[in-house]
Design a protein around this motif. Structure first.
Motif, PDB file in Angstrom:
ATOM      1  N   SER A  34       1.573   1.033  19.444  1.00  0.00           N
ATOM      2  CA  SER A  34       1.369   1.496  18.084  1.00  0.00           C
ATOM      3  C   SER A  34       2.004   2.805  17.834  1.00  0.00           C
ATOM      4  CB  SER A  34      -0.084   1.666  17.754  1.00  0.00           C
ATOM      5  OG  SER A  34      -0.667   2.447  18.430  1.00  0.00           O
ATOM      6  N   GLN A  35       2.214   3.613  18.764  1.00  0.00           N
ATOM      7  CA  GLN A  35       2.808   4.977  18.207  1.00  0.00           C
ATOM      8  C   GLN A  35       4.158   4.581  18.147  1.00  0.00           C
ATOM      9  OE1 GLN A  35       1.534   8.055  21.106  1.00  0.00           O
ATOM     10  NE2 GLN A  35      -0.505   8.285  20.313  1.00  0.00           N
ATOM     11  N   ASN A  38       4.943   2.515  15.217  1.00  0.00           N
ATOM     12  CA  ASN A  38       4.624   3.233  13.863  1.00  0.00           C
ATOM     13  C   ASN A  38       5.647   4.271  13.325  1.00  0.00           C
ATOM     14  OD1 ASN A  38       2.288   2.007  12.277  1.00  0.00           O
ATOM     15  ND2 ASN A  38       1.788   2.047  14.273  1.00  0.00           N
ATOM     16  N   ARG A  39       6.202   5.030  14.562  1.00  0.00           N
ATOM     17  CA  ARG A  39       7.345   6.080  14.671  1.00  0.00           C
ATOM     18  C   ARG A  39       8.610   5.262  14.296  1.00  0.00           C
ATOM     19  NH1 ARG A  39       6.771   9.665  19.166  1.00  0.00           N
ATOM     20  NH2 ARG A  39       5.164  10.371  18.116  1.00  0.00           N
ATOM     21  N   ALA A  42       8.577   3.976  10.642  1.00  0.00           N
ATOM     22  CA  ALA A  42       7.890   4.900   9.756  1.00  0.00           C
ATOM     23  C   ALA A  42       8.576   4.644   8.239  1.00  0.00           C
ATOM     24  CB  ALA A  42       8.081   6.222  10.038  1.00  0.00           C
ATOM     25  N   LEU A  45       7.717   1.324   6.912  1.00  0.00           N
ATOM     26  CA  LEU A  45       6.198   1.033   6.494  1.00  0.00           C
ATOM     27  C   LEU A  45       5.845   1.913   5.039  1.00  0.00           C
ATOM     28  CD1 LEU A  45       4.816   1.599  10.007  1.00  0.00           C
ATOM     29  CD2 LEU A  45       4.474  -0.348   8.427  1.00  0.00           C
ATOM     30  N   THR A  46       6.399   2.978   4.985  1.00  0.00           N
ATOM     31  CA  THR A  46       6.262   4.037   3.827  1.00  0.00           C
ATOM     32  C   THR A  46       6.561   3.288   2.664  1.00  0.00           C
ATOM     33  OG1 THR A  46       6.542   5.964   5.021  1.00  0.00           O
ATOM     34  CG2 THR A  46       6.828   6.138   2.696  1.00  0.00           C
ATOM     35  N   CYS A  73      -0.318  -5.565   9.829  1.00  0.00           N
ATOM     36  CA  CYS A  73       0.058  -4.475   9.106  1.00  0.00           C
ATOM     37  C   CYS A  73      -1.209  -4.271   8.206  1.00  0.00           C
ATOM     38  CB  CYS A  73       1.428  -4.669   8.326  1.00  0.00           C
ATOM     39  SG  CYS A  73       1.753  -3.028   7.505  1.00  0.00           S
ATOM     40  N   ASN A  76      -0.365   0.194   5.498  1.00  0.00           N
ATOM     41  CA  ASN A  76       0.910   0.333   5.878  1.00  0.00           C
ATOM     42  C   ASN A  76       1.074   1.357   7.396  1.00  0.00           C
ATOM     43  OD1 ASN A  76       2.044  -0.216   3.607  1.00  0.00           O
ATOM     44  ND2 ASN A  76       1.536   1.728   2.561  1.00  0.00           N
ATOM     45  N   LYS A  77       0.379   0.689   8.245  1.00  0.00           N
ATOM     46  CA  LYS A  77       0.307   1.056   9.562  1.00  0.00           C
ATOM     47  C   LYS A  77       0.410  -0.358  10.494  1.00  0.00           C
ATOM     48  CE  LYS A  77      -1.316   5.324  10.002  1.00  0.00           C
ATOM     49  NZ  LYS A  77      -0.076   6.265   9.608  1.00  0.00           N
ATOM     50  N   LEU A  78       1.506  -0.397  11.416  1.00  0.00           N
ATOM     51  CA  LEU A  78       1.407  -1.603  12.270  1.00  0.00           C
ATOM     52  C   LEU A  78       0.189  -1.448  13.543  1.00  0.00           C
ATOM     53  CD1 LEU A  78       5.149  -1.857  12.983  1.00  0.00           C
ATOM     54  CD2 LEU A  78       3.743  -3.259  11.525  1.00  0.00           C
TER      55      LEU A  78
END
Length: 175
Positions: A34-35, A38-39, A42, A45-46, A73, A76-78
């Motif tokens: 997930s880190q 999401n990175r 990013a 997602l935004t 999702c 706005n985060k996986l």
């Protein structure tokens, strides 16, 4: 002889990786995955580019490692889960094929038609996921990761390739 060893390594290493993959707790897999996702995604997602995955579940199965992740999702985060009540689309393949796709050495469509990648479920959602992966810029990853990915993918690609037989006999080419 060297090519035979190379091929054996490419086909054997995933089996060896399956052992630690099976004992690695899902909670650790979830934190790392997930880190990283999401990175890497990013900006997308935004920009709400993962809206298509809201309230939907993507299953990613690395068949030869026995790994199964469910990705969605939320806000706005996986998010990564160990299972899902229902799966909307699934991508299933061996680690070698997934590395080649990630490194842009193989096209998912080609692997799908060669039956080396299975995509099942909601066709439209599967296409959106594939297009999102295609638009992903490898330069978003740290340089050490892209270098390692490129090296491993090249090694896999060469190991999966059929050996080229020489058509030379005693220094003369044969027709």
């Amino acid at each position: 002889m060297l090519h035979t060893l190379h091929r054996k390594l490419v086909h054997t290493v995933p089996g060896l990786l399956a052992i630690p993959a099976k004992v690695l707790p899902f909670s650790l897999q979830e934190i790392v995955l997930s880190q990283v996702l999401n990175r890497v995604f990013a900006e997308a997602l935004t920009d709400d580019e993962f809206e298509f995955l809201e309230q939907k579940w993507l299953q990613v199965e690395i068949t030869d490692l026995g790994i199964n992740w469910f990705i969605s999702c939320v806000d706005n985060k996986l998010v990564i889960a160990p299972n899902a009540a229902s799966v909307d689309v699934s991508f299933k393949g061996n680690i070698n094929e997934l590395v080649l796709i990630t490194a842009r050495k193989e096209d998912p469509d080609t692997l799908f038609f060669q039956r080396r990648l299975k995509i099942e479920g909601d066709t439209e959602l599967g296409l959106e996921v594939k297009n999102m992966l295609d638009s992903f810029d490898l330069d978003e990853l740290p340089k050490v990761v892209t270098t390692l990915l490129a090296y491993v993918a090249e090694f896999i690609q060469q190991g999966l390739a059929e050996p080229v037989l020489s058509n030379t006999v005693k220094g003369k080419a044969t027709a």
